[in-house]
Design a protein around this motif. Structure first.
Motif, PDB file in Angstrom:
ATOM      1  N   MET A  66      18.465  31.074  12.341  1.00  0.00           N
ATOM      2  CA  MET A  66      19.074  32.214  11.654  1.00  0.00           C
ATOM      3  C   MET A  66      18.752  32.079  10.172  1.00  0.00           C
ATOM      4  SD  MET A  66      23.105  33.271  11.418  1.00  0.00           S
ATOM      5  CE  MET A  66      23.704  34.380  10.119  1.00  0.00           C
ATOM      6  N   PRO A  67      18.265  33.133   9.519  1.00  0.00           N
ATOM      7  CA  PRO A  67      17.945  33.038   8.088  1.00  0.00           C
ATOM      8  C   PRO A  67      19.180  32.737   7.247  1.00  0.00           C
ATOM      9  CG  PRO A  67      16.940  34.991   9.063  1.00  0.00           C
ATOM     10  CD  PRO A  67      17.901  34.447  10.080  1.00  0.00           C
ATOM     11  N   ASN A  68      18.980  31.994   6.161  1.00  0.00           N
ATOM     12  CA  ASN A  68      20.058  31.746   5.216  1.00  0.00           C
ATOM     13  C   ASN A  68      20.476  33.056   4.546  1.00  0.00           C
ATOM     14  OD1 ASN A  68      19.804  29.060   5.821  1.00  0.00           O
ATOM     15  ND2 ASN A  68      18.728  28.525   3.935  1.00  0.00           N
ATOM     16  N   MET A  69      21.670  33.071   3.987  1.00  0.00           N
ATOM     17  CA  MET A  69      22.192  34.281   3.361  1.00  0.00           C
ATOM     18  C   MET A  69      21.399  34.663   2.114  1.00  0.00           C
ATOM     19  SD  MET A  69      24.898  35.333   5.156  1.00  0.00           S
ATOM     20  CE  MET A  69      26.227  36.042   4.184  1.00  0.00           C
ATOM     21  N   SER A  70      21.076  33.666   1.293  1.00  0.00           N
ATOM     22  CA  SER A  70      20.219  33.867   0.111  1.00  0.00           C
ATOM     23  C   SER A  70      19.948  32.499  -0.479  1.00  0.00           C
ATOM     24  CB  SER A  70      20.883  34.776  -0.930  1.00  0.00           C
ATOM     25  OG  SER A  70      21.766  34.037  -1.750  1.00  0.00           O
ATOM     26  N   SER A  71      19.087  32.459  -1.506  1.00  0.00           N
ATOM     27  CA  SER A  71      18.750  31.182  -2.130  1.00  0.00           C
ATOM     28  C   SER A  71      19.918  30.612  -2.937  1.00  0.00           C
ATOM     29  CB  SER A  71      17.532  31.348  -3.048  1.00  0.00           C
ATOM     30  OG  SER A  71      17.807  32.299  -4.068  1.00  0.00           O
ATOM     31  N   ALA A  72      20.947  31.431  -3.178  1.00  0.00           N
ATOM     32  CA  ALA A  72      22.108  30.957  -3.938  1.00  0.00           C
ATOM     33  C   ALA A  72      23.035  30.095  -3.083  1.00  0.00           C
ATOM     34  CB  ALA A  72      22.886  32.143  -4.506  1.00  0.00           C
ATOM     35  N   TRP A  73      22.845  30.143  -1.774  1.00  0.00           N
ATOM     36  CA  TRP A  73      23.668  29.345  -0.863  1.00  0.00           C
ATOM     37  C   TRP A  73      23.051  27.963  -0.706  1.00  0.00           C
ATOM     38  CZ3 TRP A  73      27.633  31.454   2.725  1.00  0.00           C
ATOM     39  CH2 TRP A  73      28.016  32.755   2.374  1.00  0.00           C
ATOM     40  N   THR A  74      23.889  26.947  -0.565  1.00  0.00           N
ATOM     41  CA  THR A  74      23.423  25.575  -0.448  1.00  0.00           C
ATOM     42  C   THR A  74      23.796  24.972   0.897  1.00  0.00           C
ATOM     43  OG1 THR A  74      25.449  24.757  -1.497  1.00  0.00           O
ATOM     44  CG2 THR A  74      23.572  25.209  -2.939  1.00  0.00           C
ATOM     45  N   ASN A  75      23.156  23.864   1.227  1.00  0.00           N
ATOM     46  CA  ASN A  75      23.442  23.172   2.488  1.00  0.00           C
ATOM     47  C   ASN A  75      24.902  22.739   2.552  1.00  0.00           C
ATOM     48  OD1 ASN A  75      20.684  23.408   2.570  1.00  0.00           O
ATOM     49  ND2 ASN A  75      20.301  21.287   3.164  1.00  0.00           N
ATOM     50  N   TRP A 210      29.047  40.329   0.980  1.00  0.00           N
ATOM     51  CA  TRP A 210      28.370  39.330   1.813  1.00  0.00           C
ATOM     52  C   TRP A 210      28.538  39.603   3.302  1.00  0.00           C
ATOM     53  CZ3 TRP A 210      24.670  36.656  -0.063  1.00  0.00           C
ATOM     54  CH2 TRP A 210      24.698  36.174  -1.376  1.00  0.00           C
ATOM     55  N   GLN A 211      29.501  40.435   3.684  1.00  0.00           N
ATOM     56  CA  GLN A 211      29.715  40.716   5.104  1.00  0.00           C
ATOM     57  C   GLN A 211      28.494  41.410   5.720  1.00  0.00           C
ATOM     58  OE1 GLN A 211      33.527  42.617   5.938  1.00  0.00           O
ATOM     59  NE2 GLN A 211      34.465  41.557   4.214  1.00  0.00           N
ATOM     60  N   ASN A 212      27.966  42.425   5.040  1.00  0.00           N
ATOM     61  CA  ASN A 212      26.796  43.123   5.575  1.00  0.00           C
ATOM     62  C   ASN A 212      25.529  42.287   5.473  1.00  0.00           C
ATOM     63  OD1 ASN A 212      28.024  45.457   6.531  1.00  0.00           O
ATOM     64  ND2 ASN A 212      27.890  46.501   4.561  1.00  0.00           N
ATOM     65  N   VAL A 213      25.491  41.381   4.488  1.00  0.00           N
ATOM     66  CA  VAL A 213      24.360  40.452   4.432  1.00  0.00           C
ATOM     67  C   VAL A 213      24.374  39.572   5.677  1.00  0.00           C
ATOM     68  CG1 VAL A 213      23.304  38.537   3.169  1.00  0.00           C
ATOM     69  CG2 VAL A 213      24.321  40.456   1.913  1.00  0.00           C
ATOM     70  N   TRP A 214      25.565  39.070   6.031  1.00  0.00           N
ATOM     71  CA  TRP A 214      25.689  38.251   7.241  1.00  0.00           C
ATOM     72  C   TRP A 214      25.263  39.032   8.482  1.00  0.00           C
ATOM     73  CZ3 TRP A 214      29.026  38.910  11.496  1.00  0.00           C
ATOM     74  CH2 TRP A 214      29.042  37.848  12.420  1.00  0.00           C
ATOM     75  N   ARG A 215      25.698  40.276   8.602  1.00  0.00           N
ATOM     76  CA  ARG A 215      25.312  41.085   9.769  1.00  0.00           C
ATOM     77  C   ARG A 215      23.787  41.242   9.845  1.00  0.00           C
ATOM     78  NH1 ARG A 215      30.295  44.211   8.684  1.00  0.00           N
ATOM     79  NH2 ARG A 215      31.638  44.020  10.527  1.00  0.00           N
ATOM     80  N   TYR A 216      23.166  41.432   8.697  1.00  0.00           N
ATOM     81  CA  TYR A 216      21.710  41.579   8.681  1.00  0.00           C
ATOM     82  C   TYR A 216      21.038  40.282   9.108  1.00  0.00           C
ATOM     83  CZ  TYR A 216      16.968  42.279   6.960  1.00  0.00           C
ATOM     84  OH  TYR A 216      15.602  42.370   6.874  1.00  0.00           O
ATOM     85  N   LYS A 217      21.542  39.158   8.634  1.00  0.00           N
ATOM     86  CA  LYS A 217      20.961  37.876   9.014  1.00  0.00           C
ATOM     87  C   LYS A 217      21.176  37.589  10.499  1.00  0.00           C
ATOM     88  CE  LYS A 217      19.671  37.128   4.805  1.00  0.00           C
ATOM     89  NZ  LYS A 217      18.257  37.175   4.390  1.00  0.00           N
ATOM     90  N   VAL A 218      22.328  37.995  11.040  1.00  0.00           N
ATOM     91  CA  VAL A 218      22.564  37.851  12.483  1.00  0.00           C
ATOM     92  C   VAL A 218      21.525  38.653  13.267  1.00  0.00           C
ATOM     93  CG1 VAL A 218      24.141  38.495  14.371  1.00  0.00           C
ATOM     94  CG2 VAL A 218      25.018  37.285  12.348  1.00  0.00           C
ATOM     95  N   SER A 219      21.187  39.848  12.772  1.00  0.00           N
ATOM     96  CA  SER A 219      20.191  40.686  13.458  1.00  0.00           C
ATOM     97  C   SER A 219      18.809  40.043  13.478  1.00  0.00           C
ATOM     98  CB  SER A 219      20.103  42.064  12.800  1.00  0.00           C
ATOM     99  OG  SER A 219      19.419  42.010  11.556  1.00  0.00           O
ATOM    100  N   GLN A 220      18.620  39.015  12.632  1.00  0.00           N
ATOM    101  CA  GLN A 220      17.322  38.319  12.545  1.00  0.00           C
ATOM    102  C   GLN A 220      17.312  36.971  13.255  1.00  0.00           C
ATOM    103  OE1 GLN A 220      17.029  38.490   8.141  1.00  0.00           O
ATOM    104  NE2 GLN A 220      15.188  39.715   8.466  1.00  0.00           N
ATOM    105  N   ILE A 221      18.365  36.692  14.003  1.00  0.00           N
ATOM    106  CA  ILE A 221      18.396  35.430  14.768  1.00  0.00           C
ATOM    107  C   ILE A 221      17.196  35.382  15.711  1.00  0.00           C
ATOM    108  CG2 ILE A 221      19.608  34.210  16.628  1.00  0.00           C
ATOM    109  CD1 ILE A 221      22.245  35.031  15.269  1.00  0.00           C
ATOM    110  N   ALA A 222      16.491  34.268  15.686  1.00  0.00           N
ATOM    111  CA  ALA A 222      15.306  34.081  16.534  1.00  0.00           C
ATOM    112  C   ALA A 222      15.627  33.089  17.638  1.00  0.00           C
ATOM    113  CB  ALA A 222      14.135  33.580  15.712  1.00  0.00           C
ATOM    114  N   ILE A 223      15.484  33.537  18.877  1.00  0.00           N
ATOM    115  CA  ILE A 223      15.781  32.693  20.029  1.00  0.00           C
ATOM    116  C   ILE A 223      14.492  32.031  20.507  1.00  0.00           C
ATOM    117  CG2 ILE A 223      16.564  32.699  22.433  1.00  0.00           C
ATOM    118  CD1 ILE A 223      18.538  34.886  21.653  1.00  0.00           C
ATOM    119  N   ASN A 224      14.514  30.710  20.528  1.00  0.00           N
ATOM    120  CA  ASN A 224      13.348  29.925  20.915  1.00  0.00           C
ATOM    121  C   ASN A 224      13.189  29.930  22.431  1.00  0.00           C
ATOM    122  OD1 ASN A 224      11.223  27.860  20.564  1.00  0.00           O
ATOM    123  ND2 ASN A 224      12.726  26.504  21.531  1.00  0.00           N
ATOM    124  N   LYS A 225      12.023  30.327  22.901  1.00  0.00           N
ATOM    125  CA  LYS A 225      11.763  30.383  24.343  1.00  0.00           C
ATOM    126  C   LYS A 225      10.657  29.429  24.734  1.00  0.00           C
ATOM    127  CE  LYS A 225      14.749  33.408  25.768  1.00  0.00           C
ATOM    128  NZ  LYS A 225      15.791  33.034  26.718  1.00  0.00           N
TER     129      LYS A 225
END
Length: 225
Positions: A66-75, A210-225
């Motif tokens: 899942m993509p990070n929210m932005s570069s401003a977020w840290t581990n 940040w709520q809609n940013v999270w929804r957008y990042k959820v839409s980009q979840i990549a499932i490994n097959k």
């Protein structure tokens, strides 16, 4: 992070009375013969897997991402109860109490824990979201955390995979903190193999963008097959 609340609706009641459930070596060679191990000795438990933040994505132990929210977020570290998860953090209030206290936003990504029953149906996705959502709130706050009225449920589709979203507001009463609630968001996504991915977001009430940013990042979840 802790929610010190005395009013509102309890976690268990608002989440359809769903109780939070708890997750549940060979010797080296030598000159002497190997000892026989008694079969009555219980084997050691399998360590809980963990994910990683790699560059701009959170990667679960199953290699879904899942993509990070932005570069401003840290581990950060995964503390919501996900299986094989990773997490990121964004500071909203630094030293809000004058004693080094920090309050911020948190997002985690991983798998639905295997001890939570799961069925790939609309009802099964909803129940899984309720269970992991209850666990996440208890872990992020405490078992007495209070929810405001207005919890919502939404059916999701992420790259052809069915899912379920829950959004709830947790009451916040922390001395010297300029927040009255946080928004906890849960998305459970079916992987198509009998398991599910999960993302949990805990967003301060003063930063709703940040709520809609999270929804957008959820839409980009990549499932490994």
């Amino acid at each position: 992070m802790a929610a010190l609340a005395t009013t509102g609706l309890s976690v268990g009641w608002i989440w359809s009375k769903a109780d939070a459930v708890s997750p549940v070596a060979l010797p080296s060679g030598g000159a002497t013969p190997l000892e026989t191990v008694s079969p009555s000795v219980a084997p050691s438990s399998t360590p809980t897997p963990y994910g990683k933040v790699l560059g701009t994505v959170m990667v679960a132990s199953n290699n879904d991402s899942m993509p990070n929210m932005s570069s401003a977020w840290t581990n950060s570290y995964e503390r919501t109860g996900l299986w094989g998860g990773a997490a990121i953090w964004f500071v909203v209030h630094k030293n809000y109490d004058g004693k080094g206290g920090t309050w911020g936003n948190y997002v985690a990504f991983g798998q639905l824990p295997p001890d939570i029953p799961y069925k790939n149906t609309a009802a099964g996705l909803k129940e899984a979201a309720v269970q992991i959502g209850s666990r996440a709130i208890v872990n992020l706050y405490d078992k007495n955390a209070q929810l405001m009225p207005g919890t919502t449920h939404k059916v999701l589709t992420v790259n052809g995979h069915q899912g379920h979203e829950i959004v709830a507001k947790v009451v916040v009463k922390q001395p010297k903190l300029a927040e009255t609630f946080s928004t906890v968001m849960i998305a459970v996504i079916d992987r198509g193999d009998g398991t599910a991915d999960v993302s949990v977001a805990d967003i301060a009430g003063s930063t709703p963008a940040w709520q809609n940013v999270w929804r957008y990042k959820v839409s980009q979840i990549a499932i490994n097959k």
